[in-house]
Write a protein that holds these residues in place. Sequence first.
Motif, PDB file in Angstrom:
ATOM      1  N   THR A  79       0.834  -1.199   0.000  1.00 18.14           N
ATOM      2  CA  THR A  79       0.000   0.000   0.000  1.00 18.14           C
ATOM      3  C   THR A  79       0.866   1.244   0.000  1.00 18.14           C
ATOM      4  O   THR A  79       1.983   1.233   0.517  1.00 18.14           O
ATOM      5  CB  THR A  79      -0.943   0.025   1.221  1.00 18.14           C
ATOM      6  OG1 THR A  79      -1.731   1.227   1.168  1.00 18.14           O
ATOM      7  CG2 THR A  79      -0.167   0.011   2.532  1.00 18.14           C
ATOM      8  N   LEU A  80       0.343   2.309  -0.570  1.00 16.75           N
ATOM      9  CA  LEU A  80       1.007   3.613  -0.527  1.00 16.75           C
ATOM     10  C   LEU A  80       0.261   4.587   0.370  1.00 16.75           C
ATOM     11  O   LEU A  80       0.643   5.746   0.484  1.00 16.75           O
ATOM     12  CB  LEU A  80       1.111   4.198  -1.944  1.00 16.75           C
ATOM     13  CG  LEU A  80       2.172   3.551  -2.848  1.00 16.75           C
ATOM     14  CD1 LEU A  80       2.048   4.092  -4.262  1.00 16.75           C
ATOM     15  CD2 LEU A  80       3.573   3.788  -2.300  1.00 16.75           C
ATOM     16  N   GLU A  81      -0.837   4.123   0.989  1.00 15.42           N
ATOM     17  CA  GLU A  81      -1.576   4.972   1.926  1.00 15.42           C
ATOM     18  C   GLU A  81      -0.766   5.097   3.208  1.00 15.42           C
ATOM     19  O   GLU A  81      -0.461   4.102   3.868  1.00 15.42           O
ATOM     20  CB  GLU A  81      -2.950   4.373   2.218  1.00 15.42           C
ATOM     21  CG  GLU A  81      -3.863   4.308   1.011  1.00 15.42           C
ATOM     22  CD  GLU A  81      -4.290   5.692   0.534  1.00 15.42           C
ATOM     23  OE1 GLU A  81      -4.299   6.612   1.375  1.00 15.42           O
ATOM     24  OE2 GLU A  81      -4.588   5.848  -0.657  1.00 15.42           O
ATOM     25  N   PHE A  82      -0.422   6.319   3.572  1.00 13.77           N
ATOM     26  CA  PHE A  82       0.589   6.567   4.591  1.00 13.77           C
ATOM     27  C   PHE A  82       0.215   5.987   5.967  1.00 13.77           C
ATOM     28  O   PHE A  82       0.979   5.210   6.551  1.00 13.77           O
ATOM     29  CB  PHE A  82       0.833   8.075   4.697  1.00 13.77           C
ATOM     30  CG  PHE A  82       2.090   8.422   5.435  1.00 13.77           C
ATOM     31  CD1 PHE A  82       3.324   8.078   4.918  1.00 13.77           C
ATOM     32  CD2 PHE A  82       2.043   9.094   6.647  1.00 13.77           C
ATOM     33  CE1 PHE A  82       4.496   8.391   5.584  1.00 13.77           C
ATOM     34  CE2 PHE A  82       3.197   9.421   7.316  1.00 13.77           C
ATOM     35  CZ  PHE A  82       4.428   9.070   6.793  1.00 13.77           C
ATOM     36  N   ASP A  83      -0.927   6.372   6.492  1.00 12.08           N
ATOM     37  CA  ASP A  83      -1.287   5.928   7.846  1.00 12.08           C
ATOM     38  C   ASP A  83      -1.475   4.420   7.947  1.00 12.08           C
ATOM     39  O   ASP A  83      -0.922   3.790   8.854  1.00 12.08           O
ATOM     40  CB  ASP A  83      -2.546   6.663   8.322  1.00 12.08           C
ATOM     41  CG  ASP A  83      -2.262   8.129   8.618  1.00 12.08           C
ATOM     42  OD1 ASP A  83      -1.138   8.441   9.036  1.00 12.08           O
ATOM     43  OD2 ASP A  83      -3.163   8.960   8.425  1.00 12.08           O
ATOM     44  N   PRO A  84      -2.233   3.793   7.037  1.00 11.13           N
ATOM     45  CA  PRO A  84      -2.350   2.332   7.115  1.00 11.13           C
ATOM     46  C   PRO A  84      -0.998   1.632   6.998  1.00 11.13           C
ATOM     47  O   PRO A  84      -0.766   0.612   7.655  1.00 11.13           O
ATOM     48  CB  PRO A  84      -3.263   1.976   5.939  1.00 11.13           C
ATOM     49  CG  PRO A  84      -4.036   3.218   5.672  1.00 11.13           C
ATOM     50  CD  PRO A  84      -3.107   4.342   5.983  1.00 11.13           C
ATOM     51  N   LEU A  85      -0.108   2.157   6.172  1.00 12.88           N
ATOM     52  CA  LEU A  85       1.206   1.554   5.992  1.00 12.88           C
ATOM     53  C   LEU A  85       1.996   1.547   7.303  1.00 12.88           C
ATOM     54  O   LEU A  85       2.552   0.527   7.706  1.00 12.88           O
ATOM     55  CB  LEU A  85       1.988   2.302   4.916  1.00 12.88           C
ATOM     56  CG  LEU A  85       3.467   1.900   4.781  1.00 12.88           C
ATOM     57  CD1 LEU A  85       3.586   0.484   4.248  1.00 12.88           C
ATOM     58  CD2 LEU A  85       4.213   2.881   3.876  1.00 12.88           C
ATOM     59  N   LEU A  86       2.045   2.709   7.973  1.00 13.91           N
ATOM     60  CA  LEU A  86       2.848   2.802   9.201  1.00 13.91           C
ATOM     61  C   LEU A  86       2.285   1.932  10.311  1.00 13.91           C
ATOM     62  O   LEU A  86       3.036   1.296  11.059  1.00 13.91           O
ATOM     63  CB  LEU A  86       2.948   4.258   9.659  1.00 13.91           C
ATOM     64  CG  LEU A  86       4.186   5.007   9.124  1.00 13.91           C
ATOM     65  CD1 LEU A  86       4.219   5.030   7.600  1.00 13.91           C
ATOM     66  CD2 LEU A  86       4.252   6.426   9.666  1.00 13.91           C
ATOM     67  N   VAL A  87       0.977   1.868  10.424  1.00 19.24           N
ATOM     68  CA  VAL A  87       0.367   1.001  11.434  1.00 19.24           C
ATOM     69  C   VAL A  87       0.686  -0.455  11.124  1.00 19.24           C
ATOM     70  O   VAL A  87       1.001  -1.254  12.014  1.00 19.24           O
ATOM     71  CB  VAL A  87      -1.153   1.234  11.500  1.00 19.24           C
ATOM     72  CG1 VAL A  87      -1.814   0.187  12.392  1.00 19.24           C
ATOM     73  CG2 VAL A  87      -1.460   2.635  12.016  1.00 19.24           C
ATOM     74  N   SER A  88       0.643  -0.818   9.840  1.00 15.43           N
ATOM     75  CA  SER A  88       0.962  -2.191   9.430  1.00 15.43           C
ATOM     76  C   SER A  88       2.412  -2.533   9.773  1.00 15.43           C
ATOM     77  O   SER A  88       2.706  -3.615  10.301  1.00 15.43           O
ATOM     78  CB  SER A  88       0.717  -2.356   7.935  1.00 15.43           C
ATOM     79  OG  SER A  88       1.181  -3.608   7.478  1.00 15.43           O
ATOM     80  N   ILE A  89       3.333  -1.624   9.479  1.00 19.50           N
ATOM     81  CA  ILE A  89       4.746  -1.867   9.788  1.00 19.50           C
ATOM     82  C   ILE A  89       4.936  -2.107  11.279  1.00 19.50           C
ATOM     83  O   ILE A  89       5.590  -3.066  11.699  1.00 19.50           O
ATOM     84  CB  ILE A  89       5.595  -0.669   9.320  1.00 19.50           C
ATOM     85  CG1 ILE A  89       5.685  -0.642   7.788  1.00 19.50           C
ATOM     86  CG2 ILE A  89       6.990  -0.706   9.936  1.00 19.50           C
ATOM     87  CD1 ILE A  89       6.322   0.610   7.231  1.00 19.50           C
ATOM     88  N   LEU A  90       4.351  -1.235  12.089  1.00 25.16           N
ATOM     89  CA  LEU A  90       4.530  -1.354  13.547  1.00 25.16           C
ATOM     90  C   LEU A  90       3.981  -2.674  14.068  1.00 25.16           C
ATOM     91  O   LEU A  90       4.651  -3.380  14.834  1.00 25.16           O
ATOM     92  CB  LEU A  90       3.847  -0.177  14.243  1.00 25.16           C
ATOM     93  CG  LEU A  90       4.555   1.179  14.154  1.00 25.16           C
ATOM     94  CD1 LEU A  90       3.727   2.243  14.859  1.00 25.16           C
ATOM     95  CD2 LEU A  90       5.942   1.101  14.789  1.00 25.16           C
ATOM     96  N   LYS A  91       2.775  -2.990  13.685  1.00 22.62           N
ATOM     97  CA  LYS A  91       2.140  -4.185  14.241  1.00 22.62           C
ATOM     98  C   LYS A  91       2.850  -5.461  13.809  1.00 22.62           C
ATOM     99  O   LYS A  91       3.037  -6.388  14.616  1.00 22.62           O
ATOM    100  CB  LYS A  91       0.668  -4.229  13.828  1.00 22.62           C
ATOM    101  CG  LYS A  91      -0.187  -3.197  14.551  1.00 22.62           C
ATOM    102  CD  LYS A  91      -1.661  -3.354  14.198  1.00 22.62           C
ATOM    103  CE  LYS A  91      -2.522  -2.399  15.030  1.00 22.62           C
ATOM    104  NZ  LYS A  91      -3.964  -2.537  14.695  1.00 22.62           N
ATOM    105  N   GLN A  92       3.290  -5.522  12.551  1.00 27.05           N
ATOM    106  CA  GLN A  92       3.904  -6.755  12.070  1.00 27.05           C
ATOM    107  C   GLN A  92       5.307  -6.956  12.647  1.00 27.05           C
ATOM    108  O   GLN A  92       5.672  -8.074  13.031  1.00 27.05           O
ATOM    109  CB  GLN A  92       3.935  -6.757  10.534  1.00 27.05           C
ATOM    110  CG  GLN A  92       2.517  -6.777   9.948  1.00 27.05           C
ATOM    111  CD  GLN A  92       2.464  -7.234   8.515  1.00 27.05           C
ATOM    112  OE1 GLN A  92       2.972  -8.306   8.198  1.00 27.05           O
ATOM    113  NE2 GLN A  92       1.840  -6.443   7.666  1.00 27.05           N
ATOM    114  N   VAL A  93       6.073  -5.873  12.741  1.00 25.33           N
ATOM    115  CA  VAL A  93       7.406  -6.037  13.336  1.00 25.33           C
ATOM    116  C   VAL A  93       7.292  -6.243  14.839  1.00 25.33           C
ATOM    117  O   VAL A  93       8.050  -7.007  15.433  1.00 25.33           O
ATOM    118  CB  VAL A  93       8.297  -4.820  13.000  1.00 25.33           C
ATOM    119  CG1 VAL A  93       9.694  -5.032  13.559  1.00 25.33           C
ATOM    120  CG2 VAL A  93       8.366  -4.602  11.497  1.00 25.33           C
ATOM    121  N   GLN A  94       6.345  -5.575  15.474  1.00 21.63           N
ATOM    122  CA  GLN A  94       6.116  -5.776  16.904  1.00 21.63           C
ATOM    123  C   GLN A  94       5.830  -7.249  17.194  1.00 21.63           C
ATOM    124  O   GLN A  94       6.353  -7.837  18.150  1.00 21.63           O
ATOM    125  CB  GLN A  94       4.942  -4.911  17.375  1.00 21.63           C
ATOM    126  CG  GLN A  94       4.575  -5.105  18.864  1.00 21.63           C
ATOM    127  CD  GLN A  94       3.211  -4.533  19.197  1.00 21.63           C
ATOM    128  OE1 GLN A  94       2.321  -4.499  18.346  1.00 21.63           O
ATOM    129  NE2 GLN A  94       3.044  -4.066  20.418  1.00 21.63           N
TER     130      GLN A  94
END
Length: 565
Positions: free
Chosen positions: A24-39
């Motif tokens: 995705t290139l949608e900024f907010d969904p992308l950052l939340v996805s990164i945090l949750k998956q790496v967490q």
Amino acid sequence: MLSPAAATSPLALLLKLGQAFHSTLEFDPLLVSILKQVQSAVSSEGASIWLLDADGQRLKCTHAVGPEAGVVIGAQLPAAELRSSCPRIVGETLRIDAAEGDEAAQRCLPTALRQRARNAILAPLGARGDWLGVIAFTNKLEQPAFSEDDRVLVAALAGHAALAIQNAQLYERQRRSNERQQLLEQISRHMQQTLHIDSLIPLVLREVNKALDAEAQSLWLLNPQTNMLACRFATGLGAEAIKRVQVPLGQGIVGRSVARHESIISEDGQRDTRIFRAADAQTGFVTRSLLCVPLVRQGQAVGAIEAVNKHGGQSFSADDLELLRSIADSAALAIENARLFAELAASYDSTLEALAAAIDLRDRETEGHSRRVVAYTARLARQRGLSEAEIAEICRGALIHDIGKIGVPDAILLKPSALDPQERRIIQQHPQAGFEMLLGVPYLKDEIQIVLAHQERWDGSGYPFGLKGEAIPLGARLFAVADTFDALTSDRPYRRGQPMARAREIIAVEAGVKFDPDVAAAFLAVPLSEWEQIRAQVEAEVAQRRSGQRERIRQSLTAVLPLSS
């Protein structure tokens, strides 16, 4: 397809998360996805992303997950401070454990995390040679500390995440650029639709609100005679109160902005000494952040646009400032054009006033008639629900309705007895004469309909053309009632004026005969006391105008001739 064992390997995890990051290139969904998956991958209690602002001066926690997310989101620190206290953070992923007592490593953590982190992994976000910020994972779950394998995994994932974040930022900038262009085009369309400043300013501020997402906006105009800025229009909490505020040039944010032709961002309105506190005191509004841009046209500042308190507690950005500057440039041009149009319209109206006065001066018995009829017609038009622009046109026509009488001889116009048939034919030519006099004036192309048709009657018994019903222009139908009402209630050399109550009865009887029945009904719906008040107000204005004119004549004569006072 990967086997279950292979699916949990670091390589498979990297592949899976890398694909997710770039989905995705949608900024907010992308950052939340990164945090949750790496967490989840490193089993941390909390995770947060800290990104550089548009100016590259501050790091701000834009997104966080975990029990402390509400406290951490929005926290900021100078980017230079972090790089100075922890130079390694620009290019090295750090594993930090408070139990090890490494104070230098502890200083690498942003202050908002330092008090809450027993242990952490802090990784730089770098892509294509740019340092974007850091990503942090705090407090290992079910283990005393993060392992070296965790650090290596986060370091690898941070590279993927940084590239995805940079792509999303570029996409977001392009999207905002497109929106900004569309916004400026919309404002340009608004400016082409109207030259009336009171209609234009609300349209401009509506677009400002869409673009900046602020709690309140206001537009201020400078009075060059008093050097005071007055709020011409405002939206948001306290809008009506702020319209009563005036700010001296050079004082407060708006006063400084206009005096210095300077755009200003205030990030802490409660501590900024430049804020004009009287405005908050008068409105009850609490200014937390503020963006102000001057309206400059041909080197002269004519006012300013302010936006106050960005929603969500965010600060106004450099992009917000640049956008508001673009809006202000267009608004300054439009406001200047609107002012020139208003001055031109005022000049035309003054000319019409002079023509109406010339007509009234020929017959002292009807002095003030034109202005009374204008006031009556305006009230009647509002009762019918016409727009202010339509009312203004009708009033101009009403003001000069008898302009054709300039060509009527005094012997006929001022005759104290009844007119003979020949005299009546002459005076009935005045609508056509007035129409021909004004035919070459483009400014009055709509108004001359009233001049031409103001003596027509609903049943076709009027003149000069015997128009009937709705063939008569609406302005002329409104005027006919107002004109008759004033004629019936005004003194003439050959009779006394009738009481307003009796005049209302006559108009009611003539509804559907001489008068448009709908217009007559609107007239009768207005309380008699209101008509009395309108007449009294106009007569007071006429007396004041007459006195002022005498004084202007005296002063002008004194200036050009050696007359004794």
